[in-house]
Write a protein that holds these residues in place. Sequence first.
Motif, PDB file in Angstrom:
ATOM      1  N   ALA A  83       3.724  -0.170 -22.533  1.00 18.00           N
ATOM      2  CA  ALA A  83       3.174   0.929 -21.746  1.00 18.00           C
ATOM      3  C   ALA A  83       3.203   0.512 -20.283  1.00 18.00           C
ATOM      4  O   ALA A  83       2.751  -0.579 -19.930  1.00 18.00           O
ATOM      5  N   LEU A  84       3.754   1.370 -19.438  1.00 20.25           N
ATOM      6  CA  LEU A  84       3.901   1.082 -18.014  1.00 20.25           C
ATOM      7  C   LEU A  84       3.328   2.225 -17.204  1.00 20.25           C
ATOM      8  O   LEU A  84       3.620   3.395 -17.461  1.00 20.25           O
ATOM      9  N   GLY A  85       2.523   1.876 -16.220  1.00 18.99           N
ATOM     10  CA  GLY A  85       2.008   2.861 -15.281  1.00 18.99           C
ATOM     11  C   GLY A  85       2.278   2.405 -13.859  1.00 18.99           C
ATOM     12  O   GLY A  85       2.070   1.228 -13.538  1.00 18.99           O
ATOM     13  N   GLU A  86       2.779   3.310 -13.011  1.00 18.72           N
ATOM     14  CA  GLU A  86       3.056   2.976 -11.610  1.00 18.72           C
ATOM     15  C   GLU A  86       2.614   4.119 -10.712  1.00 18.72           C
ATOM     16  O   GLU A  86       2.739   5.295 -11.079  1.00 18.72           O
ATOM     17  N   VAL A  87       2.122   3.767  -9.542  1.00 19.37           N
ATOM     18  CA  VAL A  87       1.857   4.729  -8.492  1.00 19.37           C
ATOM     19  C   VAL A  87       2.586   4.247  -7.246  1.00 19.37           C
ATOM     20  O   VAL A  87       2.538   3.055  -6.912  1.00 19.37           O
ATOM     21  N   LEU A  88       3.297   5.159  -6.574  1.00 16.70           N
ATOM     22  CA  LEU A  88       4.077   4.806  -5.396  1.00 16.70           C
ATOM     23  C   LEU A  88       3.751   5.771  -4.264  1.00 16.70           C
ATOM     24  O   LEU A  88       3.656   6.992  -4.476  1.00 16.70           O
ATOM     25  N   TRP A  89       3.591   5.212  -3.065  1.00 22.25           N
ATOM     26  CA  TRP A  89       3.335   6.013  -1.868  1.00 22.25           C
ATOM     27  C   TRP A  89       4.211   5.486  -0.742  1.00 22.25           C
ATOM     28  O   TRP A  89       4.285   4.268  -0.525  1.00 22.25           O
ATOM     29  N   THR A  90       4.917   6.375  -0.052  1.00 22.22           N
ATOM     30  CA  THR A  90       5.747   5.973   1.084  1.00 22.22           C
ATOM     31  C   THR A  90       5.582   6.976   2.213  1.00 22.22           C
ATOM     32  O   THR A  90       5.165   8.131   2.002  1.00 22.22           O
ATOM     33  N   GLY A  91       5.932   6.513   3.409  1.00 23.34           N
ATOM     34  CA  GLY A  91       5.893   7.384   4.575  1.00 23.34           C
ATOM     35  C   GLY A  91       7.077   7.107   5.480  1.00 23.34           C
ATOM     36  O   GLY A  91       7.639   6.012   5.472  1.00 23.34           O
ATOM     37  N   ALA A  92       7.464   8.115   6.268  1.00 24.91           N
ATOM     38  CA  ALA A  92       8.581   7.979   7.193  1.00 24.91           C
ATOM     39  C   ALA A  92       8.266   8.758   8.455  1.00 24.91           C
ATOM     40  O   ALA A  92       7.901   9.945   8.388  1.00 24.91           O
ATOM     41  N   SER A  93       8.425   8.089   9.614  1.00 20.71           N
ATOM     42  CA  SER A  93       8.188   8.725  10.904  1.00 20.71           C
ATOM     43  C   SER A  93       9.416   8.524  11.779  1.00 20.71           C
ATOM     44  O   SER A  93       9.849   7.383  11.981  1.00 20.71           O
ATOM     45  N   PRO A  94      10.000   9.592  12.318  1.00 18.58           N
ATOM     46  CA  PRO A  94      11.195   9.445  13.148  1.00 18.58           C
ATOM     47  C   PRO A  94      10.852   8.857  14.516  1.00 18.58           C
ATOM     48  O   PRO A  94       9.769   9.103  15.063  1.00 18.58           O
TER      49      PRO A  94
END
Length: 442
Positions: free
Chosen positions: A332-343
Amino acid sequence: MRHLACVAGCAAVLLALSSPRAQEPEPAAEGPAAERSTPAETQAAGDEPAGEPERAETPADRPSAPVGRRPPRETPAPISPAPASSDVLAPGFRERIRVAIGPLELAPMALLALQVVPYVGDDALNQAGDSAEQPGFRLRRVRAGLRGDVAGLVQLAISMDLAGGDDETARIHEAWGGVTAARALEIYAGARTVPFSRSAMTGAGDGALTERPLAVRAMAPFTQVGIQAEGHFQDRAFSYHAGVYNAFQRADQFYAGHAESLAPLGNRFEGIAVAGRLAAEPQGPLGRALQDVAHSPFRLAAGADGFFSDGGARTLYGASADVLLHAAGLHALGEVLWTGASPKSVPTQPIAQVTSVSSLALVFEAGYMIIARKVGVSGRVEWIDPNADVEDEGDNLVLTGGVSYHALDDLVKAQLEYTHREELGGLSLANDAVILQLQLSL
């Protein structure tokens, strides 16, 4: 009678000369007979002391025979029977496929994956992360390379994607070397996977399903050039990773992901990226595969990581956390991912992005090996929001389920799966797919 005696004497002499023992030269007389060593005595004198480990004998180790004395005849060691075919590819056979050249040991790496797509929706698009656009065949991965170890002090690896990318050109997948004398501090330099997301760090051929989660493919930076340090303690009960790289670059289309730059022109677009990860496997390592193929006892792994990239066109940042469980064939695998990008206000290369974007994804996967090392089933659910400020067809719910058949200790694997992709905003697209993948992984 005298003639008969002469004939008998000549016959006896001829018989004596024709015997093997008579043909060997006698040793020169040297001291009393009691001083001569017999073969058994010589063997006993050459034995290792009790309690000492055995080692292979070299020519320098063998005592030279005294002048005029015949050395004892060595009895050839019996040839052991060849292992049964079932033992040749027993678990761990990959670690035994090595060629030693002095202190250097080399082992091959290979990954071949052929996909057959009998059905795919009319709206499927590769740039949007779909595995295929039309029914047919696809060589998904053709990879070959070598990994090496120099006396346990240095490790290295180089591999090529022989059909990498849409341009069908060969390119370097990874190329790195590292000083690994101390497990607490290993230093690597070159093109290597950035320590971000467990699914991204797991080998492409070691997943439970044919592809990594769509969210991970869109949000993880994967292979980049830089210098990385890592350490492992108490059989990986605790591990850390930290690295400095050229700044990351990503596509304007969210699902097209990051560019895996191998910096042939150096740090062309300026900027530096940093990344780090902390991980724990308190019950011991879970192995290379996400599935619990061997029905292992209960084991738990957890990790958290992040990156920051100050690029010439964008500032990129991200964080993720994951938990993986193995228990008696269950994973059983659980992942949470958060990313951001600013020009950047003055980007060093053209980009379409004009405002900051924040992305979030949740991944849950579970499966069970019905027959250890043979047959398994797996399912995965992904919720992906590419832009938290906008609701459109980019917001996806992705459901994937499949069955896998493993042979020869995972050297060969066949996977059949179905993927349903539901757009949570905007138009609903016909982009479901059925995929059969045949894989060879070494």
